[in-house]
Write an enzyme that holds these catalytic residues in place. Structure first.
Site, PDB file in Angstrom:
ATOM      1  CG  HIS A 157      -9.108   0.033  -1.325  1.00 49.86           C
ATOM      2  ND1 HIS A 157      -8.631  -0.124  -0.034  1.00 49.86           N
ATOM      3  CD2 HIS A 157     -10.469  -0.026  -1.228  1.00 49.86           C
ATOM      4  CE1 HIS A 157      -9.651  -0.255   0.800  1.00 49.86           C
ATOM      5  NE2 HIS A 157     -10.773  -0.193   0.104  1.00 49.86           N
ATOM      6  CG  MET A 206     -11.997  -2.601   4.298  1.00 47.80           C
ATOM      7  SD  MET A 206     -10.417  -2.222   3.498  1.00 47.80           S
ATOM      8  CE  MET A 206      -9.526  -1.383   4.810  1.00 47.80           C
ATOM      9  CG  HIS A 245      -3.699  -1.645  -1.822  1.00 45.77           C
ATOM     10  ND1 HIS A 245      -4.755  -2.449  -2.211  1.00 45.77           N
ATOM     11  CD2 HIS A 245      -4.200  -0.820  -0.872  1.00 45.77           C
ATOM     12  CE1 HIS A 245      -5.838  -2.131  -1.518  1.00 45.77           C
ATOM     13  NE2 HIS A 245      -5.530  -1.138  -0.700  1.00 45.77           N
ATOM     14  CG  ASP A 265      -5.159   2.358   0.361  1.00 43.52           C
ATOM     15  OD1 ASP A 265      -6.135   1.594   0.253  1.00 43.52           O
ATOM     16  OD2 ASP A 265      -4.072   2.017   0.862  1.00 43.52           O
ATOM     17  CG  MET A 325      -8.468   7.241   1.419  1.00 43.77           C
ATOM     18  SD  MET A 325      -7.718   7.379   3.044  1.00 43.77           S
ATOM     19  CE  MET A 325      -6.986   5.753   3.192  1.00 43.77           C
ATOM     20  N   GLY A 367      -3.619  -3.524   8.958  1.00 45.97           N
ATOM     21  CA  GLY A 367      -2.937  -4.141  10.095  1.00 45.97           C
ATOM     22  C   GLY A 367      -2.257  -5.453   9.765  1.00 45.97           C
ATOM     23  N   GLY A 394      -9.690   4.110   6.055  1.00 48.84           N
ATOM     24  CA  GLY A 394      -9.439   5.546   6.205  1.00 48.84           C
ATOM     25  C   GLY A 394      -8.011   5.902   6.554  1.00 48.84           C
ATOM     26  CG  PHE A 395      -6.865   7.207   9.256  1.00 49.74           C
ATOM     27  CD1 PHE A 395      -6.266   8.447   9.017  1.00 49.74           C
ATOM     28  CD2 PHE A 395      -8.230   7.153   9.528  1.00 49.74           C
ATOM     29  CE1 PHE A 395      -7.028   9.613   9.053  1.00 49.74           C
ATOM     30  CE2 PHE A 395      -8.997   8.313   9.557  1.00 49.74           C
ATOM     31  CZ  PHE A 395      -8.397   9.543   9.323  1.00 49.74           C
ATOM     32  N   GLY A 396      -3.829   4.350   7.445  1.00 49.56           N
ATOM     33  CA  GLY A 396      -2.846   3.284   7.572  1.00 49.56           C
ATOM     34  C   GLY A 396      -2.415   3.161   9.023  1.00 49.56           C
ATOM     35  N   GLY A 397      -1.675   2.110   9.318  1.00 49.54           N
ATOM     36  CA  GLY A 397      -1.064   1.973  10.642  1.00 49.54           C
ATOM     37  C   GLY A 397      -1.998   1.594  11.775  1.00 49.54           C
ATOM     38  CG  ASP A 401      -6.443  -2.747   2.827  1.00 49.80           C
ATOM     39  OD1 ASP A 401      -5.428  -2.436   3.472  1.00 49.80           O
ATOM     40  OD2 ASP A 401      -7.026  -1.980   2.029  1.00 49.80           O
ATOM     41  CB  SER A 425      -0.919   0.014   1.214  1.00 50.05           C
ATOM     42  OG  SER A 425      -1.530   1.290   1.289  1.00 50.05           O
ATOM     43  N   GLY A 429       0.867  -1.941   4.153  1.00 46.04           N
ATOM     44  CA  GLY A 429       1.431  -0.597   4.035  1.00 46.04           C
ATOM     45  C   GLY A 429       2.619  -0.458   4.951  1.00 46.04           C
ATOM     46  CB  SER A 430       2.794   0.096   8.630  1.00 46.74           C
ATOM     47  OG  SER A 430       1.692   0.955   8.591  1.00 46.74           O
ATOM     48  CG  MET A 490     -11.419   3.208   0.915  1.00 47.57           C
ATOM     49  SD  MET A 490     -10.006   3.232   2.025  1.00 47.57           S
ATOM     50  CE  MET A 490      -8.694   3.267   0.811  1.00 47.57           C
TER      51      MET A 490
HETATM   52  C1  DX5 Z   1      -6.809   1.728   4.961  1.00 44.37           C
HETATM   53  C2  DX5 Z   1      -6.199   1.337   3.637  1.00 44.37           C
HETATM   54  C3  DX5 Z   1      -5.071   0.402   3.739  1.00 44.37           C
HETATM   55  C4  DX5 Z   1      -3.870   0.917   4.496  1.00 44.37           C
HETATM   56  C5  DX5 Z   1      -3.173  -0.254   5.106  1.00 44.37           C
HETATM   57  O1  DX5 Z   1      -7.988   2.407   4.757  1.00 44.37           O
HETATM   58  O2  DX5 Z   1      -7.180   0.729   2.816  1.00 44.37           O
HETATM   59  O3  DX5 Z   1      -4.686  -0.084   2.468  1.00 44.37           O
HETATM   60  O4  DX5 Z   1      -2.967   1.628   3.698  1.00 44.37           O
HETATM   61  O5  DX5 Z   1      -2.145   0.207   5.922  1.00 44.37           O
HETATM   62  P1  DX5 Z   1      -1.448  -0.714   7.003  1.00 44.37           P
HETATM   63  O6  DX5 Z   1      -0.877  -1.898   6.297  1.00 44.37           O
HETATM   64  O7  DX5 Z   1      -0.413   0.192   7.579  1.00 44.37           O
HETATM   65  O8  DX5 Z   1      -2.502  -1.104   8.007  1.00 44.37           O
HETATM   66 ZN    ZN Z   2      -6.572  -0.281   0.908  1.00 45.08          ZN
END
Ligand code: DX5
Ligand code: ZN
Length: 212
Positions: free
Chosen positions: A65, A136, A32, A34, A36, A174, A141-144, A172, A7, A194-195, A67
């Protein structure tokens, strides 16, 4: 073995091209993306111009993806920008059959995503219109964010629902080496990370740890 879709949201946006080249060289399968809109999710990320500008530098399939609320009008933009898979949210579509058909008509693979709270019953009548299901494992909405273990049963249930059909089952949110194993054991075959990839010092090792 599961595929990893890294991501881009967790990458360093000051040097996106270098980040993408490094992750691809390290053996990443898909990228990937994202997108938003600040409505469907309470966050903004990036859109068509960014995807267009990174398309020429990578051969990885672009796994977009969306959103965004009511994605229909935007589908041709993301197709032209170079997405290979376009995933929309069931909760964001007014006529999901029409939306999925439109993605395939544009020559792209059609994906459908569910928020953690959305039941899987809505997928059943759509299975023949789908190339990918994105579950999901955090609130979008947010990574990490931290993985929600109560989603594991849902992954097994969707795997059973897919049966012999050729549909990717992607997870997708965590995802790290520990949660990746749980998801793969439950039936996932594409891991969005992502992270766990872009915050690592060594991308090859990070990808290998996820695939193990
Ligand atoms: C969240 C995104 C994810 C996000 C995953 O809304 O759809 O793709 O980037 O990030 P990590 O892997 O850090 O949870
Ligand atoms: Zn995503």
């Amino acid at each position: 073995m599961a595929l990893v879709s890294a991501s881009l949201l967790a990458a360093d946006f000051g040097c996106l091209k270098e980040e993408i080249k490094s992750v691809e060289k390290a053996g990443c399968d898909w990228l990937h993306l994202d997108v938003m809109d600040g409505h469907f999710v309470p966050n903004l990320s990036f859109g068509v111009p960014v995807i267009k500008s990174i398309r020429p530098i990578s051969d990885m399939p672009f796994d977009t993806h969306l959103m965004v609320q009511n994605p229909d009008e935007m589908l041709p933009w993301f197709a032209e920008a170079g997405s290979d898979i376009i995933t929309v949210h069931l909760e964001a579509c007014q006529d999901v059959i029409a939306t999925l058909s439109k993605i395939r008509t544009l020559g792209k693979k059609a994906g459908l995503s569910l928020r953690p709270q959305t039941p899987i019953s809505g997928l059943e009548p759509l299975l023949d219109k789908l190339d990918l299901i994105l579950l999901m494992t955090v609130n979008p909405g947010f990574g990490g964010q931290s993985f929600m273990p109560d989603q594991l049963q849902k992954i097994s249930d969707v795997r059973a629902m897919i049966g012999a059909r050729k549909i990717y089952l992607e997870v997708d949110g965590g995802i790290n080496p520990q949660t990746a194993k749980l998801c793969c054991d439950a039936g996932a075959d594409v891991l969005v990370a992502g992270s766990a990839v872009f915050k690592a010092n060594n991308y090859s090792e990070a990808l290998a740890a996820l695939k193990k």
